[in-house]
Design a protein around this motif. Structure first.
Motif, PDB file in Angstrom:
ATOM      1  N   SER A 264      26.441  55.076  36.658  1.00 53.64           N
ATOM      2  CA  SER A 264      26.009  55.292  35.273  1.00 53.64           C
ATOM      3  C   SER A 264      24.907  56.338  35.195  1.00 53.64           C
ATOM      4  O   SER A 264      24.883  57.148  34.271  1.00 53.64           O
ATOM      5  CB  SER A 264      25.507  53.982  34.657  1.00 53.64           C
ATOM      6  OG  SER A 264      26.546  53.047  34.587  1.00 53.64           O
TER       7      SER A 264
ATOM      8  N   ASP B 259      32.138  55.070  30.360  1.00 53.76           N
ATOM      9  CA  ASP B 259      31.437  54.263  31.359  1.00 53.76           C
ATOM     10  C   ASP B 259      32.066  52.882  31.405  1.00 53.76           C
ATOM     11  O   ASP B 259      31.949  52.113  30.448  1.00 53.76           O
ATOM     12  CB  ASP B 259      29.952  54.164  31.009  1.00 53.76           C
ATOM     13  CG  ASP B 259      29.139  53.637  32.182  1.00 53.76           C
ATOM     14  OD1 ASP B 259      29.746  53.240  33.201  1.00 53.76           O
ATOM     15  OD2 ASP B 259      27.899  53.621  32.085  1.00 53.76           O
ATOM     16  N   GLU B 260      32.749  52.585  32.484  1.00 53.07           N
ATOM     17  CA  GLU B 260      33.419  51.299  32.664  1.00 53.07           C
ATOM     18  C   GLU B 260      34.187  50.866  31.422  1.00 53.07           C
ATOM     19  O   GLU B 260      33.848  49.852  30.807  1.00 53.07           O
ATOM     20  CB  GLU B 260      32.400  50.223  33.043  1.00 53.07           C
ATOM     21  CG  GLU B 260      31.497  50.706  34.158  1.00 53.07           C
ATOM     22  CD  GLU B 260      31.363  49.705  35.273  1.00 53.07           C
ATOM     23  OE1 GLU B 260      31.919  48.604  35.169  1.00 53.07           O
ATOM     24  OE2 GLU B 260      30.736  50.063  36.284  1.00 53.07           O
TER      25      GLU B 260
ATOM     26  N   GLN C 105      29.563  51.471  27.985  1.00 53.79           N
ATOM     27  CA  GLN C 105      30.046  50.270  28.668  1.00 53.79           C
ATOM     28  C   GLN C 105      30.366  49.136  27.700  1.00 53.79           C
ATOM     29  O   GLN C 105      31.411  48.514  27.784  1.00 53.79           O
ATOM     30  CB  GLN C 105      28.995  49.833  29.681  1.00 53.79           C
ATOM     31  CG  GLN C 105      29.561  49.034  30.821  1.00 53.79           C
ATOM     32  CD  GLN C 105      28.637  49.032  32.033  1.00 53.79           C
ATOM     33  OE1 GLN C 105      27.789  49.916  32.188  1.00 53.79           O
ATOM     34  NE2 GLN C 105      28.797  48.065  32.902  1.00 53.79           N
TER      35      GLN C 105
HETATM   36 MG   LIG Z   1      27.107  51.215  35.292  1.00 53.40          MG
END
Ligand SMILES: [Mg+2]
Ligand SMILES: Nc1ncnc2c1ncn2[C@@H]1O[C@H](COP(=O)(O)OP(=O)(O)O)[C@@H](O)[C@H]1O
Lengths: 249, 214
Positions: free
Chosen positions: A41, A162-163, A85
């Motif tokens: 990240s 992000d994810e 995320q």
């Molecule tokens: Mg992360």
């Protein structure tokens, strides 16, 4: 295409990124993988300019981000879409207001045109007609899709995720992955996806960078994963039972 | 505008309730302490007036404001921070601190003095009702006391205090929320710290302003 050169970042005396270089190509999903806490990240936030790296350079096609002037930075920002995320939807705004937000702040479009764009982005992610829902009223998978709609509504040239699968069930994860792949190929954009999900890696891993404790230890694609001889990478990949079977079989 | 509504309207009921009872209690207690027949009854109303305007309305309401508005500012901004909503704003090139924090401070500085004015008026109404209903003072005496030797400067002073307290509470709470790191637990901690520090700041500022301006 995005090119990064020797990116370093420390927080206090903790060195998180230890000089990472690489190229993210246009028209295919570029994956950054690695276990939790390795700095994925942080690297992504350096690339989009949320965190200033201590050292290194970041090139967005012909533009250089790291020592760009204000105008160039704004120009690059206009072309960036990011999925966070947890979705990071503004929880006091409706789905429509969320997706329209980048257009409100980055463009001077008339309201009607903005609404058309919002509706086609929502349709693109399979959420047509959900305009007036609040983020708290929709499921996690739908929040992610609204996040994607918000990231692409501005016809972004660069998409960062992000994810995208964290907190989602396997089926919804695959839908999100497919959506990211489709958007990337159809609009021929540069997409960077951070993940630690092996299903995504095997699904959309056209180009993969493996991070381990702030270093890039392996690079390749889903077809040559089995040929690696980097121990840390194998440990990561074959932590998954299915993958272990595949290797034996 | 939304900020003004959420800050002002949502606290007005609690503020009104507290102010009303502060007025009532101050009246009864002042009456209880003034047993000498040499002191005329209207002095009770006069004491209530000066106490509420100068100290009770701005300061006690300030403490309530810190608890209600300060904690919600800190937890709201803290949640936006940990759920990456602030990052999402920054990616779009928005200066998130001026976009999120400035309107909150402006709204607080606009709305809080109004709450204090409402509180001051209601405290006097509360005092009137309590005094008259318990027969410690007649309506005429009360009105006479409220009007006796009224100094406008006390109102100015109360408003100066209000602006100062509103600014302190909103900026301390925003700061605590905006710079939250971690998760839900830290948001709770930020919110508690915002209230504690705001209250301390109010009491210190109260003392300093009294020294400087009275
Ligand atoms: Mg992360
Ligand atoms: N703003 C920050 N300040 C200090 N440390 C941080 C910050 N952001 C991340 N870190 C630390 O950097 C490391 C890598 O974090 P991160 O990039 O989020 O990992 P992941 O690979 O799971 O995404 C972690 O140890 C984290 O605690």
């Amino acid at each position: 295409m995005i090119k990064i050169e020797n990116i370093k970042k420390s927080f206090g005396d903790k060195e998180i990124l230890k000089g990472i270089s690489g190229v993210f190509e246009r028209g295919k999903p570029n994956l950054i993988i690695g276990s939790s806490g390795t700095g994925k990240s942080v690297l992504l936030k350096c690339i989009v300019g949320l965190i200033a790296p201590d050292e290194g350079h970041i090139h967005y096609d012909e533009h250089e981000l790291t020592n760009a002037n204000r105008d160039t930075k704004t120009e690059i920002r206009r072309q960036i879409g990011m999925l966070f995320q947890g979705g990071a939807l503004f929880d006091s705004k409706t789905v429509e207001q969320n997706v329209m937000f980048p257009l409100d702040v980055l463009t001077k479009m008339p309201k009607g045109e903005k609404l058309d764009r919002v509706n086609s982005a929502l349709e693109r992610v399979g959420l047509a007609g959900q305009n007036q829902k609040m983020p708290s009223e929709i499921s996690g998978g739908m929040q992610k899709r609204v996040g994607i709609a918000r990231a692409i509504v501005n016809d972004s040239n660069y998409l960062f995720c992000d994810e995208p699968n964290s907190g989602l069930d396997p089926q919804t994860s695959i839908l999100i992955d497919d959506l990211i792949l489709e958007l990337t190929e159809e609009s021929n954009i540069t997409t960077v996806v951070v993940t630690h999900d092996m299903n995504s890696v095997m699904g959309i891993g056209e180009k993969i960078m493996f991070l381990y404790k702030g270093k890039k230890l392996w690079e390749g694609n889903k077809n040559n994963i089995m040929d690696s001889n980097v121990k840390e990478f194998d440990d990561f990949v074959f932590a998954n039972k299915v993958m272990r079977k595949l290797k034996k079989g | 505008m939304e900020e003004c509504i959420s800050i002002g309207i949502n606290s007005v009921f609690l503020v009104a309730l507290v102010a009303f009872f502060i007025g009532a209690v101050t009246t009864i207690q002042t009456a209880y302490n003034l047993v000498s027949p040499l002191i005329p009854n209207y002095v009770i109303a006069l004491v209530v007036r000066d106490m509420t305007i100068l100290e009770l309305a701005p300061t006690i309401i300030g403490v309530i404001f810190a608890g209600k508005v300060g904690s919600s500012m800190a937890s709201g901004l803290g949640t936006m921070r940990i759920s990456e909503q602030i990052d999402a704003l920054e990616v779009m090139g928005i200066n998130s601190s001026s976009y999120l924090v400035l309107p909150k401070i402006v709204a607080a500085v606009l709305m809080y003095p109004m709450l204090v004015i409402i509180a001051g008026l209601l405290a006097m109404v509360g005092g009137y009702l309590a005094g008259v209903l318990t027969n410690v003072i007649t309506p005429t005496e009360y009105i006479q006391g409220i009007r006796f030797d009224f100094n406008e400067y006390t109102v100015t002073f109360a408003l100066i205090k209000s602006f100062a307290f509103a600014f302190l509470v909103s900026s301390i709470s925003s700061f605590k929320g905006y710079f939250t790191t971690g998760g839900a637990v830290e948001v709770g901690q930020a919110s508690t710290a915002a209230v504690t520090q705001s209250v301390i700041a109010i009491l210190l500022a109260d003392y300093l302003l009294a020294q400087l301006l009275l």
